[in-house]
Design a protein around this motif. Structure first.
Motif, PDB file in Angstrom:
ATOM      1  N   MET A   1     115.463  62.802  56.890  1.00 21.92           N
ATOM      2  CA  MET A   1     114.343  62.454  57.743  1.00 21.92           C
ATOM      3  C   MET A   1     113.454  61.449  57.010  1.00 21.92           C
ATOM      4  N   ALA A   2     113.092  60.400  57.672  1.00 17.97           N
ATOM      5  CA  ALA A   2     112.285  59.338  57.064  1.00 17.97           C
ATOM      6  C   ALA A   2     110.845  59.810  56.869  1.00 17.97           C
ATOM      7  N   VAL A   3     110.242  59.338  55.796  1.00 18.07           N
ATOM      8  CA  VAL A   3     108.848  59.667  55.521  1.00 18.07           C
ATOM      9  C   VAL A   3     107.960  58.773  56.376  1.00 18.07           C
ATOM     10  N   LYS A   4     107.018  59.399  57.076  1.00 17.04           N
ATOM     11  CA  LYS A   4     106.108  58.635  57.934  1.00 17.04           C
ATOM     12  C   LYS A   4     105.056  57.953  57.070  1.00 17.04           C
ATOM     13  N   LYS A   5     104.935  56.643  57.214  1.00 21.95           N
ATOM     14  CA  LYS A   5     103.956  55.887  56.451  1.00 21.95           C
ATOM     15  C   LYS A   5     102.596  55.996  57.126  1.00 21.95           C
ATOM     16  N   VAL A   6     101.575  56.234  56.319  1.00 22.51           N
ATOM     17  CA  VAL A   6     100.212  56.318  56.824  1.00 22.51           C
ATOM     18  C   VAL A   6      99.474  55.058  56.381  1.00 22.51           C
ATOM     19  N   TYR A   7      98.782  54.432  57.307  1.00 21.26           N
ATOM     20  CA  TYR A   7      98.064  53.200  57.033  1.00 21.26           C
ATOM     21  C   TYR A   7      96.570  53.491  56.963  1.00 21.26           C
ATOM     22  N   GLU A   8      95.951  53.152  55.833  1.00 22.99           N
ATOM     23  CA  GLU A   8      94.519  53.367  55.677  1.00 22.99           C
ATOM     24  C   GLU A   8      93.773  52.114  56.115  1.00 22.99           C
ATOM     25  N   LEU A   9      92.850  52.295  57.059  1.00 26.36           N
ATOM     26  CA  LEU A   9      92.051  51.192  57.578  1.00 26.36           C
ATOM     27  C   LEU A   9      90.609  51.643  57.759  1.00 26.36           C
ATOM     28  N   GLU A  70     102.853  50.488  65.574  1.00 26.77           N
ATOM     29  CA  GLU A  70     103.243  51.446  64.529  1.00 26.77           C
ATOM     30  C   GLU A  70     102.055  51.770  63.624  1.00 26.77           C
ATOM     31  N   ILE A  71     101.300  50.758  63.248  1.00 30.05           N
ATOM     32  CA  ILE A  71     100.122  50.967  62.396  1.00 30.05           C
ATOM     33  C   ILE A  71      99.099  51.840  63.117  1.00 30.05           C
ATOM     34  N   ILE A  72      98.806  51.503  64.372  1.00 27.49           N
ATOM     35  CA  ILE A  72      97.809  52.246  65.146  1.00 27.49           C
ATOM     36  C   ILE A  72      98.241  53.711  65.324  1.00 27.49           C
ATOM     37  N   LYS A  73      99.530  53.917  65.525  1.00 30.10           N
ATOM     38  CA  LYS A  73     100.047  55.268  65.731  1.00 30.10           C
ATOM     39  C   LYS A  73      99.908  56.122  64.458  1.00 30.10           C
ATOM     40  N   ASN A  74      99.945  55.481  63.292  1.00 28.31           N
ATOM     41  CA  ASN A  74      99.927  56.206  62.016  1.00 28.31           C
ATOM     42  C   ASN A  74      98.723  55.848  61.152  1.00 28.31           C
TER      43      ASN A  74
END
Length: 158
Positions: A1-9, A70-74
């Protein structure tokens, strides 16, 4: 399972991405579809440079839309509630570059929001890493990726 990337903004960075997404979906995508339609009307598509350019632009637009979605989702919104003088993500700092006898103001942000020309540096950059968790008045030695070192004084943390 792929690791979900989290984007800090920061909230401002997220708002800016949402504006860009809206522009791409509501304006650029429609303009591009019109350009493809006009290029198709020119006839033979096998040697039609306008058609090829419009299709390449379409691919670029769709890729950027997918990337932003993708960024907004995570996304993880950076919040700085403390009024301390400790440097951390989301904070604005006034730095004095000793070797250049120059002051500059930067906001520490996540990697994808970084834009040094606009005064936003990544917390993961060499400068960001060096000043993180330091306080007003501290002198810090920063080692750049090229191996050079320079000193900065943290004048103010907002």
């Amino acid at each position: 399972m792929a690791v979900k990337k989290v984007y800090e903004l920061t909230q401002a960075g997220l708002d800016q991405l949402k504006d860009e997404l809206k522009e791409l979906v509501e304006v650029k995508r429609k303009e591009n579809l019109e350009a493809i339609k006009e290029a198709r009307a020119q006839g033979d598509l096998s040697e039609n440079a306008d058609y090829d350019a419009a299709r390449n632009e379409q691919a670029r637009i769709e890729a950027r839309i997918a990337e932003i979605e993708e960024i907004i989702k995570n996304v993880k919104i950076i919040k700085t509630n403390d009024d301390s003088s400790v440097v951390n993500i989301g904070k604005e700092v006034v730095l004095y570059f000793v070797d250049k006898d120059k002051e500059a103001t930067y906001q520490l942000v996540g990697t994808i929001e970084a834009n040094p020309k606009n005064g936003k540096i990544s917390i993961d950059s060499p400068l960001g890493k060096a000043i993180r968790n330091k306080e007003e008045g501290d002198t810090v030695t920063v080692k750049s990726e090229t191996g050079k070192s320079f000193n900065v004084v943290i004048k103010k943390v907002v």
